[in-house]
Design an enzyme around this catalytic site. Structure first.
Site, PDB file in Angstrom:
ATOM      1  N   ASP A 281      40.979  -7.183  16.980  1.00 22.25           N
ATOM      2  CA  ASP A 281      41.775  -6.278  18.010  1.00 22.25           C
ATOM      3  C   ASP A 281      40.954  -7.974  19.230  1.00 22.25           C
ATOM      4  O   ASP A 281      42.154  -8.674  19.591  1.00 22.25           O
ATOM      5  CB  ASP A 281      41.341  -5.717  19.025  1.00 22.25           C
ATOM      6  CG  ASP A 281      41.729  -4.345  17.553  1.00 22.25           C
ATOM      7  OD1 ASP A 281      42.695  -4.106  16.581  1.00 22.25           O
ATOM      8  OD2 ASP A 281      41.114  -3.116  17.788  1.00 22.25           O
TER       9      ASP A 281
ATOM     10  N   HIS B 266      40.346   2.335  18.305  1.00 25.04           N
ATOM     11  CA  HIS B 266      41.408   0.635  17.687  1.00 25.04           C
ATOM     12  C   HIS B 266      42.646   1.563  16.707  1.00 25.04           C
ATOM     13  O   HIS B 266      42.123   1.829  15.321  1.00 25.04           O
ATOM     14  CB  HIS B 266      40.354   0.932  15.900  1.00 25.04           C
ATOM     15  CG  HIS B 266      40.874  -0.147  15.424  1.00 25.04           C
ATOM     16  ND1 HIS B 266      41.496  -1.773  15.207  1.00 25.04           N
ATOM     17  CD2 HIS B 266      40.948  -0.121  13.702  1.00 25.04           C
ATOM     18  CE1 HIS B 266      41.872  -2.537  14.612  1.00 25.04           C
ATOM     19  NE2 HIS B 266      41.467  -1.440  13.557  1.00 25.04           N
TER      20      HIS B 266
HETATM   21  P1  NAD Z   1      40.846  -1.658  -0.234  1.00 21.56           P
HETATM   22  O1  NAD Z   1      40.752  -0.544  -1.694  1.00 21.56           O
HETATM   23  O2  NAD Z   1      40.886  -3.342  -0.879  1.00 21.56           O
HETATM   24  O3  NAD Z   1      39.105  -1.679  -0.490  1.00 21.56           O
HETATM   25  C1  NAD Z   1      38.301  -0.375  -0.059  1.00 21.56           C
HETATM   26  C2  NAD Z   1      37.330  -0.399  -1.336  1.00 21.56           C
HETATM   27  O4  NAD Z   1      36.029   1.173  -0.750  1.00 21.56           O
HETATM   28  C3  NAD Z   1      37.221   0.259  -2.417  1.00 21.56           C
HETATM   29  O5  NAD Z   1      36.600  -0.861  -3.217  1.00 21.56           O
HETATM   30  C4  NAD Z   1      37.042   1.088  -2.776  1.00 21.56           C
HETATM   31  O6  NAD Z   1      36.254   1.353  -4.164  1.00 21.56           O
HETATM   32  C5  NAD Z   1      35.930   1.623  -2.222  1.00 21.56           C
HETATM   33  N1  NAD Z   1      35.468   2.707  -1.876  1.00 21.56           N
HETATM   34  C6  NAD Z   1      36.351   3.740  -1.990  1.00 21.56           C
HETATM   35  N2  NAD Z   1      35.412   5.131  -1.512  1.00 21.56           N
HETATM   36  C7  NAD Z   1      34.329   4.510  -1.649  1.00 21.56           C
HETATM   37  C8  NAD Z   1      32.653   4.791  -1.685  1.00 21.56           C
HETATM   38  N3  NAD Z   1      32.402   6.951  -1.392  1.00 21.56           N
HETATM   39  N4  NAD Z   1      31.601   4.119  -1.813  1.00 21.56           N
HETATM   40  C9  NAD Z   1      32.019   2.780  -1.438  1.00 21.56           C
HETATM   41  N5  NAD Z   1      32.322   2.211  -1.647  1.00 21.56           N
HETATM   42  C10 NAD Z   1      33.853   3.121  -1.857  1.00 21.56           C
HETATM   43  O7  NAD Z   1      40.055  -1.725   1.522  1.00 21.56           O
HETATM   44  P2  NAD Z   1      40.452  -2.487   2.014  1.00 21.56           P
HETATM   45  O8  NAD Z   1      41.567  -3.108   2.671  1.00 21.56           O
HETATM   46  O9  NAD Z   1      38.978  -3.031   1.658  1.00 21.56           O
HETATM   47  O10 NAD Z   1      40.470  -1.531   3.939  1.00 21.56           O
HETATM   48  C11 NAD Z   1      39.021  -1.331   3.563  1.00 21.56           C
HETATM   49  C12 NAD Z   1      39.423  -0.006   5.386  1.00 21.56           C
HETATM   50  O11 NAD Z   1      39.421  -0.633   5.840  1.00 21.56           O
HETATM   51  C13 NAD Z   1      40.479   0.828   4.966  1.00 21.56           C
HETATM   52  O12 NAD Z   1      39.912   2.249   5.716  1.00 21.56           O
HETATM   53  C14 NAD Z   1      41.487   0.109   6.081  1.00 21.56           C
HETATM   54  O13 NAD Z   1      42.287   0.660   7.363  1.00 21.56           O
HETATM   55  C15 NAD Z   1      40.103  -0.303   7.217  1.00 21.56           C
HETATM   56  N6  NAD Z   1      39.972  -1.733   7.906  1.00 21.56           N
HETATM   57  C16 NAD Z   1      39.563  -1.088   9.193  1.00 21.56           C
HETATM   58  C17 NAD Z   1      39.968  -2.619   9.790  1.00 21.56           C
HETATM   59  C18 NAD Z   1      39.529  -2.504  11.692  1.00 21.56           C
HETATM   60  O14 NAD Z   1      40.066  -3.431  11.832  1.00 21.56           O
HETATM   61  N7  NAD Z   1      38.182  -1.822  11.981  1.00 21.56           N
HETATM   62  C19 NAD Z   1      40.651  -3.715   9.862  1.00 21.56           C
HETATM   63  C20 NAD Z   1      41.138  -3.803   8.357  1.00 21.56           C
HETATM   64  C21 NAD Z   1      41.406  -2.443   7.849  1.00 21.56           C
HETATM   65  C1  LMR Z   2      44.206  -3.446  11.460  1.00 23.78           C
HETATM   66  O1  LMR Z   2      44.365  -3.122  12.576  1.00 23.78           O
HETATM   67  O2  LMR Z   2      44.687  -4.484  10.568  1.00 23.78           O
HETATM   68  C2  LMR Z   2      43.519  -2.810  10.460  1.00 23.78           C
HETATM   69  O3  LMR Z   2      43.097  -1.257  11.834  1.00 23.78           O
HETATM   70  C3  LMR Z   2      44.158  -1.658   9.080  1.00 23.78           C
HETATM   71  C4  LMR Z   2      45.424  -1.162   9.812  1.00 23.78           C
HETATM   72  O4  LMR Z   2      45.683   0.054   9.161  1.00 23.78           O
HETATM   73  O5  LMR Z   2      46.167  -2.046  10.465  1.00 23.78           O
END
Ligand code: NAD
Ligand code: LMR
Length: 331
Positions: free
Chosen positions: A167, A194
């Site tokens: 953010d 967030h």
């Molecule tokens: P993705 O599906 O590409 O990757 C997620 C990974 O987690 C996969 O490789 C999966 O196998 C793994 N996984 C699932 N269960 C698991 C477990 N029990 N133990 C270990 N690994 C496990 O998803 P992504 O795009 O990498 O996003 C991941 C998370 O991050 C989502 O929840 C997304 O919303 C969040 N996110 C947060 C922010 C933020 O600003 N905080 C920003 C972007 C994404």
């Molecule tokens: C973001 O801010 O990009 C993450 O929290 C992923 C989402 O679901 O928007």
């Protein structure tokens, strides 16, 4: 030969510290580029890549970069303990991402269970570690982690961080572009949580200072709040922000490592246990140090627009926090 822009030498002082970083969800969209960025970070001496599958390949790939960190991949529940043992910082991007039309809260049913089980393992295998929670909905997954750690009698609120750096990164980018400023020089604090309206960029405190009209402030605020949705829509069903999140996650983890190593003046916005408002978790500027959070800093002077937005976000943030607490205690 190295590419100076990517290969960074740490100050000799930093190299005295052996620092293990574990990434849980390391084979995912965020996990893979984040693994690379942490491999490039000279503050990391050991990089542990855990996922339910595919981490041996990611680890073999990343390990060939000629940088300090030793890389090991761990796959499957039976290897989770080894992946965590001795970790100083655990970064958690494990879980499902959004598709168009979903809110972050729509991820709760799947991701809450994943976070709970990973935090149970952290409590057992690396109770001293600093936790960087990326998995959404962050507004609820951080309270889930806190409850799991309380039950395991090892909860240290100074060590649990919800990562809201993306953010801040977005607010800096959008503000700099709007005002024609050099983005490297720009900072914008972002407070609250967030998700949607709980994300509150404080453009009244943006530096360097530039004049913004009320319309500009409203548009920049909404764009920052909707930044995640902008990416989800552009990816059209193929997930949410991964590359910019890996960048933001790497920035935040580096600040945690600097703090642990005793560097002074390390300040980041993060969603932490807080008394800044009447809510038990809240994101604001935090000073990082050897124990994780050294000091949760206040909000500073808010504009009328920001004061209103702060009050307006509270009911949603409160109920997301309670949802996390209830989940952790009912299941
Ligand atoms: P993705 O599906 O590409 O990757 C997620 C990974 O987690 C996969 O490789 C999966 O196998 C793994 N996984 C699932 N269960 C698991 C477990 N029990 N133990 C270990 N690994 C496990 O998803 P992504 O795009 O990498 O996003 C991941 C998370 O991050 C989502 O929840 C997304 O919303 C969040 N996110 C947060 C922010 C933020 O600003 N905080 C920003 C972007 C994404
Ligand atoms: C973001 O801010 O990009 C993450 O929290 C992923 C989402 O679901 O928007």
């Amino acid at each position: 030969m190295t590419f100076a822009g990517l290969f960074r030498r740490a100050a000799p002082e930093a190299l005295k510290h052996q620092r293990k970083v574990a990434i849980l969800g390391a084979a995912g969209g965020i996990g893979q580029p984040l693994a690379l960025l942490m491999k490039l970070n000279p503050l990391v001496s050991s990089l542990s890549l855990y996922d339910i599958a595919n981490t041996p390949g990611v680890a073999a790939d990343v390990s060939h970069a000629n940088t300090r960190a030793e890389v090991v991949g761990y796959a499957g529940d039976e290897q989770l303990g080894e992946a965590l043992k001795g970790a100083d910082v655990v970064i958690i991007p494990a879980g499902v991402p959004r598709k168009p039309g979903m809110t972050r809260d729509d991820l709760f049913n799947i991701n809450a269970g994943i976070v709970k089980s990973l935090c149970t393992a952290i409590a057992k295998h690396c109770p001293e570690a600093v936790i960087n929670m990326i998995s959404n909905p962050v507004n609820s997954t951080v309270p889930i982690a806190a409850e799991v750690f309380k039950k395991a009698n090892m909860y240290d609120p100074k060590k649990l961080f919800g990562v809201t750096t993306l953010d801040v990164v977005r607010a800096r980018t959008f503000y700099a572009a709007k005002k024609g400023l050099s983005v490297e020089d720009v900072d914008v604090p972002v407070v609250g949580g967030h998700a949607g309206v709980t994300i509150l960029p404080l453009f009244s405190q943006a530096t360097p200072k530039a004049t913004l009209t009320d319309e500009e402030i409203d548009a920049l605020t909404k764009r920052t709040q909707d930044g995640g949705t902008e990416v989800v829509q552009a990816k059209a069903g193929k997930g949410s922000a991964t590359l910019s999140m890996a960048y933001a996650g790497a920035l935040f983890a580096e600040s945690c490592l600097k703090g642990l190593n005793g560097e002074s003046g390390v300040v980041e916005c993060s969603y932490v246990a807080s008394t800044v408002t009447d809510l038990p978790f809240f994101s604001s500027k935090v000073r990082l140090g050897k124990n994780g959070v050294e000091e949760v800093l206040g909000l500073g002077a808010l504009s009328e627009y920001e004061k209103k937005a702060l009050e307006a976000m509270k009911p949603e943030l409160k109920s997301s926090i309670q949802k996390g607490i209830d989940f952790a205690n009912q299941n």
